[in-house]
Design a protein around this motif. Structure first.
Motif, PDB file in Angstrom:
ATOM      1  N   LEU A 179      27.548  42.029  32.092  1.00 32.72           N
ATOM      2  CA  LEU A 179      26.912  41.110  33.033  1.00 32.72           C
ATOM      3  C   LEU A 179      27.551  39.728  32.969  1.00 32.72           C
ATOM      4  N   TYR A 180      27.886  39.284  31.769  1.00 31.59           N
ATOM      5  CA  TYR A 180      28.525  37.978  31.601  1.00 31.59           C
ATOM      6  C   TYR A 180      29.881  37.949  32.318  1.00 31.59           C
ATOM      7  N   LYS A 181      30.660  39.015  32.152  1.00 28.19           N
ATOM      8  CA  LYS A 181      31.973  39.084  32.801  1.00 28.19           C
ATOM      9  C   LYS A 181      31.829  39.120  34.321  1.00 28.19           C
ATOM     10  N   LYS A 182      30.832  39.847  34.810  1.00 28.62           N
ATOM     11  CA  LYS A 182      30.599  39.902  36.258  1.00 28.62           C
ATOM     12  C   LYS A 182      30.260  38.517  36.794  1.00 28.62           C
ATOM     13  N   ALA A 183      29.427  37.783  36.065  1.00 23.40           N
ATOM     14  CA  ALA A 183      29.035  36.433  36.493  1.00 23.40           C
ATOM     15  C   ALA A 183      30.253  35.516  36.528  1.00 23.40           C
ATOM     16  N   GLN A 184      31.113  35.602  35.520  1.00 26.87           N
ATOM     17  CA  GLN A 184      32.317  34.777  35.473  1.00 26.87           C
ATOM     18  C   GLN A 184      33.237  35.105  36.652  1.00 26.87           C
ATOM     19  N   SER A 191      32.392  36.349  39.513  1.00 28.74           N
ATOM     20  CA  SER A 191      31.757  35.870  40.729  1.00 28.74           C
ATOM     21  C   SER A 191      31.994  34.374  40.910  1.00 28.74           C
ATOM     22  N   GLU A 192      31.857  33.610  39.842  1.00 24.83           N
ATOM     23  CA  GLU A 192      32.092  32.163  39.904  1.00 24.83           C
ATOM     24  C   GLU A 192      33.542  31.862  40.272  1.00 24.83           C
ATOM     25  N   ALA A 193      34.467  32.601  39.690  1.00 19.98           N
ATOM     26  CA  ALA A 193      35.882  32.385  39.982  1.00 19.98           C
ATOM     27  C   ALA A 193      36.165  32.693  41.453  1.00 19.98           C
ATOM     28  N   ARG A 194      35.571  33.761  41.954  1.00 21.69           N
ATOM     29  CA  ARG A 194      35.769  34.139  43.355  1.00 21.69           C
ATOM     30  C   ARG A 194      35.217  33.056  44.282  1.00 21.69           C
ATOM     31  N   LYS A 195      34.037  32.514  43.924  1.00 24.26           N
ATOM     32  CA  LYS A 195      33.438  31.434  44.728  1.00 24.26           C
ATOM     33  C   LYS A 195      34.342  30.211  44.760  1.00 24.26           C
ATOM     34  N   ALA A 196      34.922  29.870  43.614  1.00 21.97           N
ATOM     35  CA  ALA A 196      35.802  28.706  43.530  1.00 21.97           C
ATOM     36  C   ALA A 196      37.027  28.901  44.421  1.00 21.97           C
ATOM     37  N   VAL A 197      37.595  30.101  44.389  1.00 16.69           N
ATOM     38  CA  VAL A 197      38.767  30.389  45.217  1.00 16.69           C
ATOM     39  C   VAL A 197      38.411  30.285  46.694  1.00 16.69           C
ATOM     40  N   TRP A 198      37.276  30.844  47.086  1.00 13.94           N
ATOM     41  CA  TRP A 198      36.864  30.798  48.485  1.00 13.94           C
ATOM     42  C   TRP A 198      36.579  29.380  48.942  1.00 13.94           C
TER      43      TRP A 198
END
Length: 38
Positions: A16-21, A23-30
């Motif tokens: 779950l921690y890796k999934k959250a990280q 997701s955050e990285a993907r949001k930053a890129v977008w």
């Protein structure tokens, strides 16, 4: 049996921690990609 549950919970927590990280990285890129040009 108790040890197995603890290990399973720890693995689930890491996943779950890796999934959250991710997701955050993907949001930053977008947000960078869709940022308005000055």
């Amino acid at each position: 049996m108790k040890k197995l549950l603890i290990v399973a919970a720890a693995i689930a927590g890491v996943v779950l921690y890796k999934k959250a990280q991710e997701s955050e990285a993907r949001k930053a890129v977008w947000s960078k990609a869709t940022d308005t040009v000055d």
